[in-house]
Design a protein around this motif. Structure first.
Motif, PDB file in Angstrom:
ATOM      1  N   VAL A 143      -9.195  19.871  -1.953  1.00 13.91           N
ATOM      2  CA  VAL A 143     -10.088  20.469  -2.938  1.00 13.91           C
ATOM      3  C   VAL A 143     -11.263  19.549  -3.234  1.00 13.91           C
ATOM      4  CG1 VAL A 143     -10.279  21.219  -5.326  1.00 13.91           C
ATOM      5  CG2 VAL A 143      -8.295  21.893  -3.971  1.00 13.91           C
ATOM      6  N   ALA A 144     -10.993  18.235  -3.458  1.00 15.70           N
ATOM      7  CA  ALA A 144     -12.057  17.290  -3.811  1.00 15.70           C
ATOM      8  C   ALA A 144     -13.122  17.179  -2.712  1.00 15.70           C
ATOM      9  CB  ALA A 144     -11.454  15.925  -4.127  1.00 15.70           C
ATOM     10  N   GLY A 202     -19.781  20.753  -0.851  1.00 17.05           N
ATOM     11  CA  GLY A 202     -20.513  21.904  -1.374  1.00 17.05           C
ATOM     12  C   GLY A 202     -21.654  21.494  -2.277  1.00 17.05           C
ATOM     13  N   SER A 203     -21.426  20.475  -3.106  1.00 17.18           N
ATOM     14  CA  SER A 203     -22.486  19.993  -4.005  1.00 17.18           C
ATOM     15  C   SER A 203     -23.660  19.434  -3.218  1.00 17.18           C
ATOM     16  CB  SER A 203     -21.925  18.933  -4.959  1.00 17.18           C
ATOM     17  OG  SER A 203     -20.867  19.479  -5.731  1.00 17.18           O
ATOM     18  N   LEU A 204     -23.367  18.675  -2.162  1.00 17.10           N
ATOM     19  CA  LEU A 204     -24.432  18.102  -1.327  1.00 17.10           C
ATOM     20  C   LEU A 204     -25.255  19.206  -0.671  1.00 17.10           C
ATOM     21  CD1 LEU A 204     -22.535  15.122   0.349  1.00 17.10           C
ATOM     22  CD2 LEU A 204     -24.249  15.007  -1.463  1.00 17.10           C
ATOM     23  N   ILE A 205     -24.595  20.230  -0.172  1.00 16.57           N
ATOM     24  CA  ILE A 205     -25.316  21.321   0.495  1.00 16.57           C
ATOM     25  C   ILE A 205     -26.225  22.042  -0.488  1.00 16.57           C
ATOM     26  CG2 ILE A 205     -25.020  23.546   1.646  1.00 16.57           C
ATOM     27  CD1 ILE A 205     -22.497  22.448   2.897  1.00 16.57           C
ATOM     28  N   VAL A 206     -25.738  22.317  -1.695  1.00 19.11           N
ATOM     29  CA  VAL A 206     -26.556  22.985  -2.709  1.00 19.11           C
ATOM     30  C   VAL A 206     -27.751  22.133  -3.102  1.00 19.11           C
ATOM     31  CG1 VAL A 206     -26.550  23.857  -5.072  1.00 19.11           C
ATOM     32  CG2 VAL A 206     -24.619  24.344  -3.573  1.00 19.11           C
TER      33      VAL A 206
END
Length: 316
Positions: free
Chosen positions: A255-256, A262-266
C-alpha cells in the motif's frame, strides 16, 4: 372338496400361529434392508411355496410396523388400501405376484424399525418379520477458532461441527494428520427435530503448542470415515509474534509504495500543466477600442504639429 381342504389348512396354520417358523406349503422370505434418508426404501420380501403347490393365488397381504395400530398396506381379495407413502414395490402387482415387497416413497428416521408381513393364500399362510435400518450422511465439518485470530502466547480453542447424519456418529481429532488427540477433546451429540444428529467437538490448545495442523474427521455409526477438514495454525492471521512458517500476504508492504508512486505521478502532471500555461504566448487584440484611431503598423512617431493634413491633401 378342495375348498374345504384349503380352509382346513388355513385354520390349522392360524391355530399354530404365524411366527417365523415356515409353513409346510407357504412361507415368506425377507432380506435385510437399509434405507437412505430422503430416498426410496424397500422392504424386500417374497412368498415361497413347496413343490406340491401349483399356481397359488394370494388372498390377503398385510404390512404392519411395530408399535403402530393401523396397518400400512392391506390387500384383501382384490381390494388394495394403503397409507400415504407406502405401496407394493412392483406397480403392476396382482394376486399372482409372489413379490410382496413394500416400498417407502420418502424415507425418514421414523421409518426405522421392525415390520411384519402376513400372507394368506389358497394353499396356506405365512408370516415374516423384517427390519429397516435408516442412514443419513453427515455434512462436511467446519472448524472455528476462539479467538478468531491466533495470538502468540495465548490458548486457542478449536471447535469442529457437522450435522445431518444418522445414526449418531463421532468426531475425531488428529494432529499433523497422524496422531489421535480425540481423548483431549470434548464431544457432544444433539438430535434434531427430524431425528438426525448435530455433532460438535471442542479441542483446547495450550500456549506453546508446536503442532501446525489439526484435522477433524467425521466417522459414522459403522466406524466408516465420511468427511474431514484441516485447520492450519500457520495460515491463521497472528496479531503479534514471529512470522508464520508460510508468509502471509501483507497489505502494508504494497500500500505504501503505491501511495508514494501515485503522489509522484500526480505532482509531475500538475507541474507539466502549469508550465505549458506559462509558456503559451498572448495574442494581441487587432480590433480598435471605442474612440481610438486605428494605428498603422511600423509607422514612425510624429508630433501633433507634423500630423498630415487630410483636408488639404498634405501628405508630405
Amino acid at each position: 372338496m378342495a375348498s374345504i381342504f384349503t380352509l382346513f389348512s388355513a385354520a390349522v396354520a392360524v391355530s399354530v400361529g404365524f411366527g417365523d417358523a415356515q409353513n409346510e406349503f407357504v412361507w415368506v422370505e425377507c432380506k435385510s434392508n437399509t434405507g437412505r434418508f430422503g430416498h426410496q426404501s424397500m422392504l424386500d420380501c417374497v412368498i415361497k411355496t413347496s413343490e406340491e403347490v401349483v399356481d397359488p393365488k394370494i388372498l390377503t397381504v398385510t404390512w404392519r410396523k411395530a408399535g403402530d395400530e393401523d396397518p400400512l398396506l392391506v390387500f384383501n381379495r382384490g381390494k388394495l388400501s394403503s397409507t400415504k407413502g407406502y405401496s407394493f414395490a412392483q406397480r403392476s402387482w396382482n394376486d399372482k405376484n409372489m413379490n410382496i415387497s413394500l416400498l417407502i416413497a420418502n424415507t425418514e428416521i421414523q421409518h426405522e424399525g421392525e415390520y411384519t408381513c402376513r400372507v394368506f393364500t389358497d394353499s396356506g399362510v405365512g408370516q415374516k418379520e423384517t427390519k429397516l435400518s435408516v442412514t443419513a450422511a453427515y455434512k462436511e465439518p467446519i472448524i472455528t477458532s476462539n479467538p478468531m485470530r491466533f495470538q502468540q502466547g495465548q490458548n486457542l480453542i478449536l471447535t469442529c461441527a457437522t450435522e445431518g447424519g444418522f445414526p449418531q456418529g463421532e468426531l475425531r481429532w488428529y494432529v499433523d494428520k497422524k496422531t489421535d488427540w480425540t481423548k483431549s477433546a470434548t464431544f457432544q451429540a444433539t438430535p434434531g427435530p427430524d431425528g438426525r444428529f448435530k455433532l460438535s467437538s471442542t479441542l483446547e490448545l495450550l500456549q506453546g503448542s508446536t503442532f501446525s495442523t489439526y484435522t477433524c474427521v467425521v466417522f459414522n455409526a459403522s466406524n466408516g470415515k465420511e468427511e474431514e477438514v484441516t485447520f492450519d495454525i500457520n495460515k491463521s492471521l497472528p496479531i503479534h509474534g514471529p512470522e508464520p512458517t508460510e508468509p502471509l500476504f501483507n497489505h502494508s508492504k504494497w500500500v505504501a509504495p503505491v501511495v508514494v508512486i501515485g503522489s509522484l505521478i500526480v505532482g509531475l502532471l500538475l507541474l507539466l500543466f502549469f508550465r505549458r500555461r506559462c509558456q503559451k504566448p498572448r495574442r494581441p487584440s487587432t480590433a480598435p477600442l471605442m474612440g481610438e484611431h486605428e494605428t498603422v503598423p511600423n509607422a514612425p512617431p510624429y508630433d501633433d504639429d507634423e500630423a498630415p493634413d487630410v483636408e488639404k491633401g498634405n501628405y508630405a
